[in-house]
Motif scaffolding. Structure first.
Motif, PDB file in Angstrom:
ATOM      1  N   THR A 174       0.839  -1.214   0.000  1.00  0.00           N
ATOM      2  CA  THR A 174       0.000   0.000   0.000  1.00  0.00           C
ATOM      3  C   THR A 174       0.865   1.251   0.000  1.00  0.00           C
ATOM      4  O   THR A 174       0.570   2.233  -0.695  1.00  0.00           O
ATOM      5  N   SER A 176       3.850   1.486  -1.268  1.00  0.00           N
ATOM      6  CA  SER A 176       4.373   1.604  -2.638  1.00  0.00           C
ATOM      7  C   SER A 176       3.331   2.220  -3.562  1.00  0.00           C
ATOM      8  O   SER A 176       3.666   3.015  -4.457  1.00  0.00           O
ATOM      9  N   SER A 177       2.060   1.857  -3.353  1.00  0.00           N
ATOM     10  CA  SER A 177       0.964   2.418  -4.165  1.00  0.00           C
ATOM     11  C   SER A 177       0.848   3.927  -3.970  1.00  0.00           C
ATOM     12  O   SER A 177       0.625   4.674  -4.928  1.00  0.00           O
ATOM     13  N   ALA A 180       3.486   5.518  -5.838  1.00  0.00           N
ATOM     14  CA  ALA A 180       3.606   4.934  -7.184  1.00  0.00           C
ATOM     15  C   ALA A 180       5.033   4.476  -7.471  1.00  0.00           C
ATOM     16  O   ALA A 180       5.609   4.758  -8.523  1.00  0.00           O
ATOM     17  N   GLY A 185       7.689  -1.734  -5.311  1.00  0.00           N
ATOM     18  CA  GLY A 185       6.524  -2.614  -5.296  1.00  0.00           C
ATOM     19  C   GLY A 185       6.843  -3.980  -5.881  1.00  0.00           C
ATOM     20  O   GLY A 185       6.428  -5.012  -5.345  1.00  0.00           O
ATOM     21  N   SER A 206      -3.600  -6.310  -2.428  1.00  0.00           N
ATOM     22  CA  SER A 206      -2.625  -5.218  -2.283  1.00  0.00           C
ATOM     23  C   SER A 206      -1.659  -5.190  -3.458  1.00  0.00           C
ATOM     24  O   SER A 206      -1.230  -4.119  -3.902  1.00  0.00           O
ATOM     25  N   ASP A 209      -3.556  -3.617  -6.371  1.00  0.00           N
ATOM     26  CA  ASP A 209      -3.687  -2.173  -6.143  1.00  0.00           C
ATOM     27  C   ASP A 209      -2.368  -1.459  -6.413  1.00  0.00           C
ATOM     28  O   ASP A 209      -2.347  -0.375  -6.999  1.00  0.00           O
ATOM     29  N   MET A 210      -1.261  -2.075  -5.986  1.00  0.00           N
ATOM     30  CA  MET A 210       0.060  -1.471  -6.193  1.00  0.00           C
ATOM     31  C   MET A 210       0.360  -1.334  -7.684  1.00  0.00           C
ATOM     32  O   MET A 210       0.732  -0.250  -8.164  1.00  0.00           O
ATOM     33  N   TYR A 211       0.194  -2.434  -8.443  1.00  0.00           N
ATOM     34  CA  TYR A 211       0.485  -2.381  -9.881  1.00  0.00           C
ATOM     35  C   TYR A 211      -0.454  -1.414 -10.605  1.00  0.00           C
ATOM     36  O   TYR A 211      -0.033  -0.676 -11.508  1.00  0.00           O
ATOM     37  N   SER A 212      -1.710  -1.404 -10.201  1.00  0.00           N
ATOM     38  CA  SER A 212      -2.688  -0.504 -10.812  1.00  0.00           C
ATOM     39  C   SER A 212      -2.314   0.957 -10.556  1.00  0.00           C
ATOM     40  O   SER A 212      -2.360   1.790 -11.461  1.00  0.00           O
ATOM     41  N   SER A 213      -1.921   1.264  -9.314  1.00  0.00           N
ATOM     42  CA  SER A 213      -1.534   2.638  -8.955  1.00  0.00           C
ATOM     43  C   SER A 213      -0.283   3.077  -9.707  1.00  0.00           C
ATOM     44  O   SER A 213      -0.091   4.266  -9.972  1.00  0.00           O
ATOM     45  N   CYS A 214       0.584   2.110 -10.023  1.00  0.00           N
ATOM     46  CA  CYS A 214       1.824   2.418 -10.749  1.00  0.00           C
ATOM     47  C   CYS A 214       1.627   2.393 -12.266  1.00  0.00           C
ATOM     48  O   CYS A 214       2.582   2.590 -13.021  1.00  0.00           O
TER      49      CYS A 214
END
Length: 266
Positions: A174, A176-177, A180, A185, A206, A209-214
């Motif tokens: 989270t 890392s998200s 970004a 991550g 999680s 969410d991390m990959y999506s946020s990045c």
């Protein structure tokens, strides 16, 4: 006999009967009171837990480390920083601040109340910092948006050879998200795979969410497909991730797949 009766009533969730037995007892020890405190805490009634603690002190019964853990959890649920500080003073007075269970509960209480400076003070005073105490600190910094500090702590935890658990990984991902940080991550995701937490739904979500946020939706989808079990959050994260990056067709395809798999949309 009185304590055993209370223990059985508490296990069954019969707190009125447990209180009646307590009231009828001529002598109540720390075990009596702590069982009642934990019973109300399990039922999600932190205010009554704290009221009982006050009565316990009035009864001149000395709290144990387990008692203080219950009371600190109640204080955390009430999000009462001032009350937590009063309880902390009582803990210091009794020389229990360096007890690993009490110390970890103090960290959790301060972190959730937003007093990260006090949480860090308690953390540094612990003779041994275990997985739970490190995770409480990382979660506290993540919850309050201090992602860089949370990640710094996560890597220090690895340097100190303390094994992370699923909650540690979820909070580190989270963090890392929030900034970004795809590189960090990915490193944390690699550790998740090595430690065998890939099948944990909480950790898997999680990762998505991390990959999506990045902005790495291919990696998010790959992680999604590898999950042994997906919940509604998993599907929602993927759909919202696609939408955030303008990939409407993929979002709709995934939605239809979700419905076909009998997952009820919210």
């Amino acid at each position: 006999i009185g304590n055993e009766s209370i223990r059985n009533y508490v296990r069954c969730g019969k707190m009125i009967e447990a209180r009646e037995v307590c009231s009828a007892m001529n002598v109540r020890d720390v075990y009596t009171w702590t069982m009642l405190l934990s019973g109300y805490l399990k039922q999600g009634n932190p205010n009554e837990t704290l009221n009982l603690f006050q009565k316990m002190l009035e009864d001149r019964v000395e709290p144990s480390n387990v008692t203080f853990v219950c009371v600190l959890k109640a204080s955390t649920l009430c999000v009462s920083h001032d009350l937590g500080k009063v309880i902390h003073a009582s803990i210091v007075e009794r020389g229990l601040e360096e007890d690993i269970f009490v110390g970890t509960s103090l960290i959790d209480m301060y972190a959730k109340c937003g007093s990260l400076e006090n949480a860090n003070h308690v953390f540094l005073k612990l003779p041994i910092q275990n997985t739970v105490s490190w995770t409480s600190m990382i979660a506290g910094y993540t919850r309050h948006g201090l992602a860089s500090v949370a990640l710094e702590l996560f890597w220090k935890m690895q340097h100190n050879a303390v094994a992370p658990n699923e909650v540690t990984f979820a909070n580190a991902l989270t963090a890392s998200s929030l900034i970004a940080s795809l590189e960090e991550g990915q490193l944390i995701h690699d550790m998740v795979l090595i430690c065998g937490f890939e099948s944990d739904c909480f950790v898997g979500n999680s990762v998505i969410d991390m990959y999506s946020s990045c902005g790495c939706m291919d990696c998010a989808y790959h992680a999604f497909k590898r999950m042994a079990k997906r919940d509604l959050v998993s599907w929602n994260l993927m759909i919202s991730g696609y939408l955030c990056h303008g990939m409407c067709k993929q979002a709709m395809l995934l939605f239809h797949e979700m419905v076909e798999r009998k997952v009820r949309p919210d």
